[in-house]
Design an enzyme around this catalytic site. Structure first.
Site, mmCIF file in Angstrom:
data_model
loop_
_atom_site.group_PDB
_atom_site.id
_atom_site.type_symbol
_atom_site.label_atom_id
_atom_site.label_comp_id
_atom_site.label_asym_id
_atom_site.label_seq_id
_atom_site.Cartn_x
_atom_site.Cartn_y
_atom_site.Cartn_z
ATOM 1 N N HIS A 125 0.869 -1.185 0.000
ATOM 2 C CA HIS A 125 0.000 0.000 0.000
ATOM 3 C C HIS A 125 0.907 1.237 0.000
ATOM 4 O O HIS A 125 2.016 1.183 0.545
ATOM 5 C CB HIS A 125 -0.842 -0.053 1.283
ATOM 6 C CG HIS A 125 -1.908 0.986 1.391
ATOM 7 N ND1 HIS A 125 -1.646 2.273 1.797
ATOM 8 C CD2 HIS A 125 -3.230 0.932 1.160
ATOM 9 C CE1 HIS A 125 -2.770 2.960 1.816
ATOM 10 N NE2 HIS A 125 -3.752 2.171 1.431
ATOM 11 N N ASP A 202 3.318 -4.326 8.047
ATOM 12 C CA ASP A 202 2.116 -3.513 7.896
ATOM 13 C C ASP A 202 0.924 -4.444 8.117
ATOM 14 O O ASP A 202 0.579 -5.253 7.253
ATOM 15 C CB ASP A 202 2.110 -2.903 6.491
ATOM 16 C CG ASP A 202 0.791 -2.208 6.166
ATOM 17 O OD1 ASP A 202 -0.161 -2.320 6.953
ATOM 18 O OD2 ASP A 202 0.724 -1.566 5.105
ATOM 19 N N GLN A 205 -4.219 -4.889 7.097
ATOM 20 C CA GLN A 205 -5.190 -5.903 6.665
ATOM 21 C C GLN A 205 -5.057 -7.187 7.478
ATOM 22 O O GLN A 205 -6.030 -7.931 7.627
ATOM 23 C CB GLN A 205 -5.004 -6.217 5.172
ATOM 24 C CG GLN A 205 -5.270 -5.049 4.242
ATOM 25 C CD GLN A 205 -6.696 -4.542 4.301
ATOM 26 O OE1 GLN A 205 -7.633 -5.254 4.668
ATOM 27 N NE2 GLN A 205 -6.892 -3.288 3.948
ATOM 28 N N LYS A 228 -10.330 -0.547 10.825
ATOM 29 C CA LYS A 228 -10.563 -1.692 9.938
ATOM 30 C C LYS A 228 -10.934 -2.929 10.741
ATOM 31 O O LYS A 228 -11.066 -4.021 10.203
ATOM 32 C CB LYS A 228 -9.302 -1.984 9.115
ATOM 33 C CG LYS A 228 -8.958 -0.904 8.097
ATOM 34 C CD LYS A 228 -7.826 -1.359 7.219
ATOM 35 C CE LYS A 228 -7.137 -0.247 6.489
ATOM 36 N NZ LYS A 228 -7.901 0.326 5.383
ATOM 37 N N CYS A 368 -4.777 2.436 -3.663
ATOM 38 C CA CYS A 368 -3.525 2.972 -3.103
ATOM 39 C C CYS A 368 -2.362 2.012 -3.325
ATOM 40 O O CYS A 368 -1.467 1.889 -2.479
ATOM 41 C CB CYS A 368 -3.650 3.306 -1.618
ATOM 42 S SG CYS A 368 -4.888 4.527 -1.263
HETATM 43 N N1 7TS Z 1 -1.617 -0.706 4.643
HETATM 44 C C1 7TS Z 1 -2.533 -1.490 4.045
HETATM 45 C C2 7TS Z 1 -2.177 -2.873 3.644
HETATM 46 C C3 7TS Z 1 -3.832 -1.001 3.861
HETATM 47 O O1 7TS Z 1 -4.739 -1.778 3.284
HETATM 48 C C4 7TS Z 1 -4.143 0.319 4.265
HETATM 49 C C5 7TS Z 1 -5.492 0.929 4.009
HETATM 50 C C6 7TS Z 1 -3.151 1.061 4.890
HETATM 51 C C7 7TS Z 1 -1.895 0.530 5.053
HETATM 52 C C8 7TS Z 1 -3.400 2.449 5.408
HETATM 53 O O2 7TS Z 1 -4.259 2.419 6.489
HETATM 54 P P1 7TS Z 1 -4.731 3.783 7.164
HETATM 55 O O3 7TS Z 1 -5.654 3.357 8.250
HETATM 56 O O4 7TS Z 1 -3.496 4.449 7.654
HETATM 57 O O5 7TS Z 1 -5.395 4.567 6.093
HETATM 58 N N2 7TS Z 1 -6.180 0.364 2.942
HETATM 59 C C9 7TS Z 1 -7.270 0.845 2.334
HETATM 60 C C10 7TS Z 1 -7.908 0.177 1.287
HETATM 61 O O6 7TS Z 1 -7.523 -0.909 0.843
HETATM 62 N N3 7TS Z 1 -8.973 0.881 0.900
HETATM 63 O O7 7TS Z 1 -9.037 1.993 1.642
HETATM 64 C C11 7TS Z 1 -7.992 1.976 2.547
#
Ligand code: 7TS
Length: 415
Positions: A125, A202, A205, A228, A368
């Protein structure tokens, strides 16, 4: 479908699932972006503001003490959830993105020197991509990519060659938000450690969907977001080994992160507060603890079993539609509950839009992960992603709506 927990009962905790969109019952399949929030978590927020709203770690009055205790008890719950040796290793941030940036700025600027290598995978990501790219550019270090096999797994034979004496850090996702691929973290951790490098995982997910033990993964840093995994927005976690966090300088400075401040010198607070400058997001941290309680009650084994069953059902259904490309590992047991696909000749945005007309929420686009889209040679994909409350009936609705989309839009050439 497994019967490890009663889905209909669970759905009652999520009033939003009763919502109608365009006159149709909502089918929420965008859980990889953010999950829905059960009433227990919302109640915890309301309870904080209605009953004990106060700043923490400072007041000696009753409400401040209650707030401090609830806040720190959420930290302990989260530490136990990821099998962390100590609660002081859990740092609250805004999200995964901020947790990764904390490591890039604090540890990265201390340790990454010209000629060093940071290893990431081709399916990261942007949050686990851009911070390392910027750091490497700034430090004249090299960003090295772990490539993927045909079915979207990390090519481990290549990884053995790429991770070497110049590697200072391996930063990889526990589970891909596009392909659903589950990364062999422990194997990568051992490779990294063999060469004296660290590994950051990371878990944005992974943490919501897989049993995640930082001890079993053998990782050094683990980042994830509570929004999430049934929690509110605005809370992320950075877990790090105590000795690493202790040696790192603060990321942000100001109130709460100090032990004492003089005109010429400041002494930092101890862990975890050294990394939590300013008034934290108290209510959302407390509510995050309740989200963890909810997941613990279901059990992460049951969460995973439910998702494997649902993903298997959806993969088979998609295959039957014909003219559909599903990206990532073929078997549901080798992936999380995220399915990216391109269907017929329909552009993924059009798929998303037409599904929305039927009340079905999916995501369409690059997710992303633009470098991954480039490797897949597509501009984007449609993506359905599941969580604890999704049902086979909802997958059926998705499949039916896709057939409909094909009829309406199939003539539009996309690929
Ligand atoms: N890493 C992964 C693997 C992710 O899927 C996401 C967010 C992030 C980092 C960032 O997370 P945040 O909470 O800091 O924003 N993924 C997604 C997605 O797949 N669709 O919207 C956000």
């Amino acid at each position: 479908m497994t019967n490890t927990y009663d889905i209909q009962q669970i759905r009652k905790d999520f009033p939003i699932l009763e919502r109608k969109i365009n006159g149709k019952q909502l089918v929420y399949l965008d859980n990889a972006a953010t999950s829905q929030t059960p009433i227990q978590v919302v109640d915890a927020l309301v309870d904080y503001y209605n009953r004990y709203n106060a700043n923490i770690h400072r007041g000696i009055h009753t409400m401040s003490e209650e707030g401090t205790e609830a806040y720190e008890s959420a930290r302990e719950k989260i530490a136990a959830f990821i099998d962390a040796p100590e609660a002081r290793e859990v740092i609250f941030t805004r999200n995964t993105t901020e947790a990764i940036n904390l490591v890039a700025y604090s540890w990265g600027k201390q340790h990454i020197l010209p000629g060093d290598e940071v290893v990431i995978s081709a399916m990261e990501h942007h949050s686990n991509f851009v911070p390392w790219q910027m750091l490497c550019n700034e430090r004249e270090a090299k960003l090295v990519y772990l490539e993927l096999t045909e079915d979207g797994q990390i090519d481990m034979a290549l990884a053995e060659k790429l991770i070497g004496p110049k590697t200072k850090l391996v930063a990889v996702t526990q589970m891909s938000n596009v392909l659903g691929t589950i990364t062999p973290i422990t194997q990568l951790a051992r490779l990294a450690h063999k060469h004296g490098a660290l590994i950051l995982v990371d878990g944005a997910q992974g943490a919501p969907h897989l049993e995640s033990s930082v001890k079993e993964m053998e990782c050094d840093f683990f980042a994830f977001s509570l929004h999430k995994m049934l929690g509110p927005t605005g809370i992320g976690v950075l877990w790090g080994k105590a000795e690493l966090l202790e040696a790192m300088p603060p990321f942000m400075t100001g109130g709460d992160m100090i032990s004492s401040v003089g005109r010429d010198k400041t002494i930092y607070n101890e862990l975890p507060w050294k990394f939590e400058a300013g008034t934290p997001n108290i209510a959302d941290v407390i509510a995050s603890g309740v989200a963890i309680d909810y997941l613990n009650k279901l059990g992460m084994k049951a969460v995973r079993e439910h998702e494997v069953a649902l993903t298997d059902y959806a993969l088979k259904g998609l295959e039957k539609l014909g003219d559909v490309i599903v990206y990532g590992p073929k078997l549901a047991t080798e992936r999380g509950g995220v399915i990216s696909f391109n269907f017929s000749k329909v552009h993924p945005h059009d798929v998303g839009q037409i599904l929305n007309e039927s009340g079905i929420a999916i995501r369409a686009g690059h997710h992303c992960c633009q470098p991954l889209m480039k490797s897949l040679n597509v501009q984007g994909t449609a993506r359905a992603s599941f969580y604890i409350y999704n049902t086979e009936a909802e997958v059926d609705q998705l499949l039916e709506a896709l057939k409909e989309a094909d009829k309406v839009l199939g003539h539009v050439a996309y690929r």
